[in-house]
Design a protein around this motif. Structure first.
Motif, PDB file in Angstrom:
ATOM      1  N   UNK A   1      -6.150  51.522  57.228  1.00 62.13           N
ATOM      2  CA  UNK A   1      -6.545  51.161  58.598  1.00 62.13           C
ATOM      3  C   UNK A   1      -7.661  52.118  59.017  1.00 62.13           C
ATOM      4  N   UNK A   2      -8.889  51.610  59.037  1.00 59.46           N
ATOM      5  CA  UNK A   2     -10.007  52.533  59.216  1.00 59.46           C
ATOM      6  C   UNK A   2     -10.103  53.087  60.634  1.00 59.46           C
ATOM      7  N   UNK A   3      -9.465  52.445  61.605  1.00 56.21           N
ATOM      8  CA  UNK A   3      -9.510  52.972  62.973  1.00 56.21           C
ATOM      9  C   UNK A   3      -8.647  54.216  63.134  1.00 56.21           C
ATOM     10  N   UNK A   4      -7.606  54.346  62.309  1.00 54.88           N
ATOM     11  CA  UNK A   4      -6.685  55.477  62.416  1.00 54.88           C
ATOM     12  C   UNK A   4      -6.645  56.347  61.167  1.00 54.88           C
ATOM     13  N   UNK A   5      -7.052  55.786  60.023  1.00 58.07           N
ATOM     14  CA  UNK A   5      -6.941  56.492  58.755  1.00 58.07           C
ATOM     15  C   UNK A   5      -5.573  56.351  58.112  1.00 58.07           C
TER      16      UNK A   5
END
Length: 356
Positions: free
Chosen positions: A32-36
């Motif tokens: 999830x690239x928004x949170x890592x």
């Protein structure tokens, strides 16, 4: 960014030598690239991250048996010839790599097949290992091409090892497994690896979920595997690859953006095609030709908002593109997790889905 920022320790045992038993049986790391945040799943689970009307873009290129083994005239020395691209079908000119290159000079001839029914003459040097060959044979037209490919071997990357003297029984599966099920347009010397995870049953599941798909073409060359020899990535020059995206696909992408649907690029090769055709107005356009686009961080993507990618080798151009899309820190952390979890790297390996 610097080349050394993409160096990491990859245990040799994680470099996959053979594919999973079934195409859709590989493991999946979801980033999830928004949170890592990361999750460990299986390939079929990726559909849970998409909704009805979302869209996948595949590469429909077809790998041809590009690796040939021949013998040099007079000396009988063993020579490997790797076909890169056909330059002139009528004259039978091919752009190739030879190994060992030091033994092959202009005017030399290389013989192929037990009966030496196909001969190649070196007519030009292109790079240190590159040569232009003219093939000579009594076979005509399509029959010559058919015979040439019968002598060829599946062009597995060098990190996938095969013993020609003592083959494993699984080696016989390479011609089928190193090819996507939707391969249609011949021209690649490396497989669009992220597409290998899709079986007929996987496509059926997509259909049930209401997920649609389209195809672009990217004839993947060896430029993806060529080591980068400069520390400053802005100075690296990618080899050109032939690609095509139709007006039908362009119209589909425009509609999907208007409807705010998810567009998933299946592989770095697809992402490269999509970003190669973005105009100055931010819209994509139909195109058939060559691209040498090299994508590395930082980069603003325009077309796809999700991506499926295999786990790539250290300091590879594919890893750099994934890092540009998912974020450098996110990507390198995800790779650390993948190694800790014993996930499989390379063309026959597991995959990572990057979502918002």
């Amino acid at each position: 960014m610097k080349l050394s920022q993409f160096k990491f320790n990859l245990p040799k045992e994680l470099i996959t030598q053979y594919p999973a038993r079934y195409r859709d049986e590989a493991r999946l790391l979801v980033l999830h690239k928004s949170t890592g945040d990361v999750e460990i799943k299986q390939i079929p689970d990726m559909l849970d991250y998409f909704n009805e009307g979302d869209h996948f873009i595949f590469n429909d290129t077809k790998v041809f048996p590009a690796r040939l083994y021949g013998t040099k005239e007079r000396t009988g020395a063993a020579i490997e010839v790797f076909l890169l691209r056909e330059l002139n079908r009528e004259s039978r000119y091919w752009d190739v790599l030879v190994d060992p290159a030091r033994k092959i000079r202009i005017g030399n001839k290389i013989y192929f097949g037990n009966d030496s029914s196909i001969v190649a003459e070196v007519i030009d040097n292109t790079t240190s290992r590159g040569r232009t060959l003219r093939f000579l044979s009594d076979y005509e037209g399509d029959e010559f091409r058919e015979k040439l490919f019968e002598l060829g071997h599946t062009p597995l990357p060098k990190y996938i090892q095969r013993n020609l003297e003592e083959p494993d029984e699984r080696d016989a599966d390479d011609p089928e497994r190193y090819q996507t099920i939707f391969a249609a347009k011949e021209g690649a010397v490396a497989v669009p690896a992220s597409g290998l995870h899709f079986s007929k049953s996987m496509l059926k599941r997509m259909e049930i979920h209401g997920i649609e798909w389209s195809f672009v073409t990217s004839h993947i060359g060896l430029g993806n595997f060529k080591p980068i020899d400069v520390e400053d990535l802005s100075k690296h020059k990618m080899d050109s690859e032939n690609m095509e995206i139709s007006q039908t696909v362009v119209d589909t992408l425009e509609r999907l953006h208007a409807e705010e649907k998810q567009v998933c690029a299946i592989g770095t090769d697809v992402m490269r095609v999509l970003e190669s055709v973005v105009g100055t107005n931010g819209h994509v356009k139909a195109f058939s030709g060559w691209t040498n686009k090299f994508i590395f961080p930082p980069y603003d993507f325009t077309v796809a908002n999700t991506m499926l990618a295999n786990f790539y080798m250290p300091m590879s151009t594919q890893l750099m593109m994934v890092a540009a899309f998912a974020g450098y820190e996110n990507t390198m952390h995800a790779y650390e997790v993948a190694i800790e979890e014993g996930m499989r790297f390379g063309d026959y390996g597991d995959a990572m889905l990057v979502v918002k």
